[in-house]
Design a protein around this motif. Structure first.
Motif: not given
Length: 390
Positions: A125-132, A242-250
């Motif tokens: 989910q963290p990677y799919s959220r970032y890709a979305f 932006r890089p991944r990790g801007g949200s804790e859900r990522e």
């Protein structure tokens, strides 16, 4: 031993197709409304429909996490109900199997699904959220490529909107053009019989030439023209995301753990703890769902199936909202996230285990059996009042 294994395989064989069907139906129901909004978003920015597939695929892990508990619960309920109606549970009980032994393969399946859910929540989910978010950003912030859809109002950014009633096959020759522009001089509405999208020599941007048109300003001024080139050029280059990790859900489990244990002197933000513990208890709670579904399924043999499903949905909905409530309080710092979330999980698991342990068979007394009897008694007076008048 062979007969026991065969019975377990039979029970799981009855349950798995039902779970897959319930999962598919739930995923479709969740995705349809979101896909309509995505289509509106994509077409509103003048993009092709291709990115919709990428957006939908990256939404699947998120909705899978939402749909799996409900699908698993419904599958157990429907399987046990079918076995009860066909007297197969009676045969197993006659062979010495208690309800707890009948439910054992479902508990084992719940443990495996809990591990799968942990992988889903913590890694996929963290990677799919970032890709979305990345695909959505590329659609919203990419330069206009000069192609629009007929009859669609396209937001070009910087307070400029474009629409055309007719567009040729190339998408570069427009008829019935309408442009609404808002700049330092005020709002200007421009209409033209024809518009041509022209790329610059370097191919990095495009500009718009309007022919046989008129411009109206907000103070009532009017300008008729034969040819007008809009002063603005539209870049076709995409803005970097932006890089991944801007949200804790990522963040994955490992990344959340690092955020929860920073260097000395750095205060831990509660949102990382809430996210970490919230994901874990949602995965582990699948075991509790299995424990509570088995006694619920056989609490009253002749009770309608919809009553069981309705009660299960209510239980899951209340539990899910309690998790959200405790998570919200944890993010605000009003309670300790670990203590609050794991305490809620322990309460749910404890009640589920108690119901599972105190329901040895179909005819045994249980809280669910008493609940269904109370529902039946409430319905009986209503029937009695209706029947004399028929």
């Amino acid at each position: 031993m062979t007969q026991i294994h065969r019975a377990d395989r039979y029970l799981l064989g009855q349950m798995m197709p039902r779970m897959l069907a319930a999962l598919a139906v739930t995923l479709v129901a969740l995705l349809i409304e979101r896909l309509l909004r995505l289509l509106d978003f994509v077409t509103g920015h003048g993009a092709d429909l291709g990115p919709v597939l990428g957006l939908a695929l990256n939404l699947l892990p998120h909705y899978m996490g939402l749909a799996l508990p409900a699908a698993f619960c419904v599958a157990i309920l429907s399987t046990m109900s079918a076995l009860s109606k066909n007297n197969e549970i009676d045969a197993l009980e006659a062979a010495g199997w208690s309800l707890r032994r009948i439910g054992a393969p479902f508990i084992v399946c719940a443990v495996l699904l809990s591990l799968l859910s942990s992988l889903l929540f913590g890694v996929i989910q963290p990677y799919s959220r970032y890709a979305f978010s990345e695909i959505r950003h590329s659609i919203a912030n990419s330069g206009w490529n000069g192609r629009i859809e007929q009859g669609v109002f396209l937001d070009l950014g910087d307070e400029m909107t474009l629409s055309a009633t007719e567009i040729d096959a190339t998408g570069r020759v427009l008829r019935g053009v309408f442009v609404l522009r808002n700049d330092d001089l005020g709002e200007t509405a421009i209409t033209a019989d024809q518009g041509i999208v022209v790329p610059t020599p370097d191919g990095k941007s495009v500009y718009l030439v309007l022919r046989d048109g008129r411009a109206l300003t907000e103070d009532g001024g009017r300008l008729d023209f034969d040819d007008l080139r809009l002063s603005r050029e539209f870049s076709m280059a995409q803005n970097p995301f932006r890089p991944r990790g801007g949200s804790e859900r990522e963040l994955t489990y490992a990344e959340l753990w690092r955020e929860m244990h920073p260097s000395l002197g750095v205060e831990v933000e509660p949102r990382f703890q809430v996210e970490f513990h919230g994901r874990l208890i949602r995965a582990i709670s699948l075991i509790g769902i299995a424990l509570i579904s088995v006694p619920l399924a056989v609490s009253r043999k002749r009770a309608p199936g919809w009553q069981r499903i309705a009660i299960a949905i209510i239980i899951l909905a209340v539990y899910d909202n309690l998790i959200k409530f405790v998570s919200g309080m944890g993010k605000l710092g009003q309670i300790d996230p670990a203590l609050g979330l794991w305490g809620l999980c322990a309460l749910f698991m404890g009640i589920s285990a108690w119901l599972f342990a105190t329901t040895p068979g179909q005819g045994a007394r249980s809280p669910f059996r008493a609940l269904f009897r109370a529902i039946a008694e409430m319905r009986s007076p209503v029937r009695a009042r209706v029947e004399p008048g028929e």
